[in-house]
Design a protein around this motif. Structure first.
Motif, mmCIF file in Angstrom:
data_model
loop_
_atom_site.group_PDB
_atom_site.id
_atom_site.type_symbol
_atom_site.label_atom_id
_atom_site.label_comp_id
_atom_site.label_asym_id
_atom_site.label_seq_id
_atom_site.Cartn_x
_atom_site.Cartn_y
_atom_site.Cartn_z
ATOM 1 N N ILE A 99 -2.639 -0.652 4.060
ATOM 2 C CA ILE A 99 -1.471 -1.488 4.290
ATOM 3 C C ILE A 99 -1.771 -2.893 3.771
ATOM 4 O O ILE A 99 -2.670 -3.565 4.280
ATOM 5 C CB ILE A 99 -1.106 -1.518 5.780
ATOM 6 C CG1 ILE A 99 -0.814 -0.095 6.249
ATOM 7 C CG2 ILE A 99 0.085 -2.433 6.033
ATOM 8 C CD1 ILE A 99 -0.745 0.061 7.739
ATOM 9 N N PHE A 100 -1.021 -3.292 2.745
ATOM 10 C CA PHE A 100 -1.168 -4.619 2.133
ATOM 11 C C PHE A 100 -0.020 -5.483 2.635
ATOM 12 O O PHE A 100 1.141 -5.084 2.569
ATOM 13 C CB PHE A 100 -1.086 -4.518 0.609
ATOM 14 C CG PHE A 100 -2.199 -3.735 -0.014
ATOM 15 C CD1 PHE A 100 -3.325 -4.371 -0.497
ATOM 16 C CD2 PHE A 100 -2.116 -2.355 -0.123
ATOM 17 C CE1 PHE A 100 -4.349 -3.649 -1.076
ATOM 18 C CE2 PHE A 100 -3.141 -1.623 -0.705
ATOM 19 C CZ PHE A 100 -4.262 -2.275 -1.178
ATOM 20 N N ASN A 101 -0.342 -6.671 3.124
ATOM 21 C CA ASN A 101 0.688 -7.588 3.590
ATOM 22 C C ASN A 101 0.225 -9.016 3.328
ATOM 23 O O ASN A 101 -0.197 -9.726 4.224
ATOM 24 C CB ASN A 101 0.998 -7.371 5.072
ATOM 25 C CG ASN A 101 2.213 -8.158 5.513
ATOM 26 O OD1 ASN A 101 2.987 -8.642 4.689
ATOM 27 N ND2 ASN A 101 2.370 -8.320 6.815
ATOM 28 N N SER A 102 0.273 -9.407 2.064
ATOM 29 C CA SER A 102 -0.146 -10.756 1.684
ATOM 30 C C SER A 102 0.850 -11.292 0.660
ATOM 31 O O SER A 102 1.764 -10.585 0.248
ATOM 32 C CB SER A 102 -1.559 -10.736 1.091
ATOM 33 O OG SER A 102 -1.546 -10.090 -0.164
ATOM 34 N N THR A 103 0.639 -12.515 0.238
ATOM 35 C CA THR A 103 1.517 -13.065 -0.785
ATOM 36 C C THR A 103 1.236 -12.426 -2.144
ATOM 37 O O THR A 103 2.109 -12.390 -2.995
ATOM 38 C CB THR A 103 1.337 -14.590 -0.894
ATOM 39 O OG1 THR A 103 -0.042 -14.870 -1.105
ATOM 40 C CG2 THR A 103 1.812 -15.280 0.370
ATOM 41 N N LYS A 104 0.027 -11.889 -2.323
ATOM 42 C CA LYS A 104 -0.327 -11.280 -3.604
ATOM 43 C C LYS A 104 0.168 -9.834 -3.723
ATOM 44 O O LYS A 104 0.658 -9.431 -4.774
ATOM 45 C CB LYS A 104 -1.842 -11.336 -3.801
ATOM 46 C CG LYS A 104 -2.253 -10.876 -5.169
ATOM 47 C CD LYS A 104 -3.690 -11.170 -5.471
ATOM 48 C CE LYS A 104 -3.995 -10.678 -6.869
ATOM 49 N NZ LYS A 104 -5.312 -10.967 -7.315
ATOM 50 N N GLN A 105 0.027 -9.054 -2.653
ATOM 51 C CA GLN A 105 0.435 -7.641 -2.688
ATOM 52 C C GLN A 105 1.063 -7.251 -1.365
ATOM 53 O O GLN A 105 0.546 -7.588 -0.304
ATOM 54 C CB GLN A 105 -0.771 -6.732 -2.972
ATOM 55 C CG GLN A 105 -1.352 -6.947 -4.348
ATOM 56 C CD GLN A 105 -2.656 -6.211 -4.528
ATOM 57 O OE1 GLN A 105 -3.511 -6.227 -3.662
ATOM 58 N NE2 GLN A 105 -2.821 -5.589 -5.685
ATOM 59 N N LYS A 106 2.147 -6.497 -1.462
ATOM 60 C CA LYS A 106 2.807 -5.953 -0.273
ATOM 61 C C LYS A 106 3.092 -4.481 -0.530
ATOM 62 O O LYS A 106 3.454 -4.094 -1.623
ATOM 63 C CB LYS A 106 4.127 -6.674 0.015
ATOM 64 C CG LYS A 106 3.951 -8.086 0.528
ATOM 65 C CD LYS A 106 5.254 -8.632 1.065
ATOM 66 C CE LYS A 106 5.133 -10.042 1.552
ATOM 67 N NZ LYS A 106 4.192 -10.272 2.595
ATOM 68 N N GLY A 107 2.903 -3.683 0.505
ATOM 69 C CA GLY A 107 3.181 -2.257 0.383
ATOM 70 C C GLY A 107 2.046 -1.428 0.943
ATOM 71 O O GLY A 107 1.149 -1.939 1.608
#
Length: 177
Positions: free
Chosen positions: A111-119
Motif C-alpha cells: 500500500i503506497f500513500n505518499s506524494t510520490k506514489q499512491k495505490g
C-alpha cells in the motif's frame, strides 16, 4: 474476390503483429522498484515494535513450522535500514507449507500513500527459503499501479533468528497502464 479477402486478412494480421510487438516489449519492464520488507515477529512482550504476529501455532507434523500462519503489517523502505521512512506498507499473511523443509506461501498487498506514489500492488507466491532468490507474482494493482502485472524477485537480506528478517524485493512490472 477470395484472393482479395486473403490478401487483406494477411495484411491486417501482419500490421497487428508488428504493432503489438512494438508496443509490448516483454524483456523490458515498464516500471521497476527496489524495496526492503522488514518483519518483526511478536514474541509476547514487544507490542510497540512488532509488525507481525502468529495467528496459529505450528502443527506437530515435522520440525519446520508446518501449518503456522503469520499475519503482518510491515514497513517497506527504499534502503535496508529499519528506521528509514517507509514508502509503503506490506499487509497480508504467510504460512509455512512443507513438513520437510522451510518454505512459506505469501499473499499481500503493498500500500503506497505518499506524494510520490499512491495505490496498491498485489503480490503472492511461494517462498522457497533455501533458494538464494525467489520470484513472487505481481497479480494486479490500483492507482499508480492500475492493473499492473510482473515479478517481484525476493532475496533474504538478513535475519535474526525467528524475531526479525528483512527481504530485498526487486519488483519489475511488465504491464503498466
Amino acid at each position: 474476390m477470395r484472393d482479395l479477402a486473403v490478401k487483406l486478412s494477411s495484411i491486417l494480421f501482419l500490421l497487428s503483429a508488428c504493432s503489438a510487438k512494438a508496443f509490448f516489449k516483454p524483456n523490458e519492464p515498464c516500471k521497476q522498484l527496489v524495496l526492503y520488507y522488514h518483519d518483526i515477529l511478536f514474541n509476547g512482550t514487544d507490542v510497540a515494535n512488532a509488525t507481525s504476529a502468529a495467528a496459529t501455532e505450528p502443527t506437530k507434523l515435522g520440525n519446520f513450522k508446518f501449518g503456522k500462519l503469520v499475519v503482518f503489517d510491515d514497513p517497506m523502505t527504499k534502503d535496508n535500514h529499519l528506521l528509514s521512512p517507509p514508502v509503503a506498507r506490506a499487509q497480508g499473511f504467510y504460512f509455512y507449507d512443507m513438513k520437510s523443509t522451510y518454505t512459506a506461501w505469501f499473499a499481500f498487498t503493498l500500500i503506497f500513500n505518499s506524494t510520490k506514489q499512491k495505490g496498491t500492488l498485489n503480490i503472492m507466491g511461494a517462498d522457497l527459503m533455501t533458494e538464494e532468490t525467489r520470484d513472487f507474482s505481481v497479480t494486479g494493482g490500483t492507482g499508480d499501479f492500475f492493473m499492473a502485472r510482473g515479478i517481484a524477485t525476493i532475496r533474504t537480506d538478513t535475519f535474526q533468528g525467528a524475531s526479525y528478517f528483512r527481504l530485498k524485493m526487486d519488483i519489475k512490472l511488465y504491464e503498466c497502464y
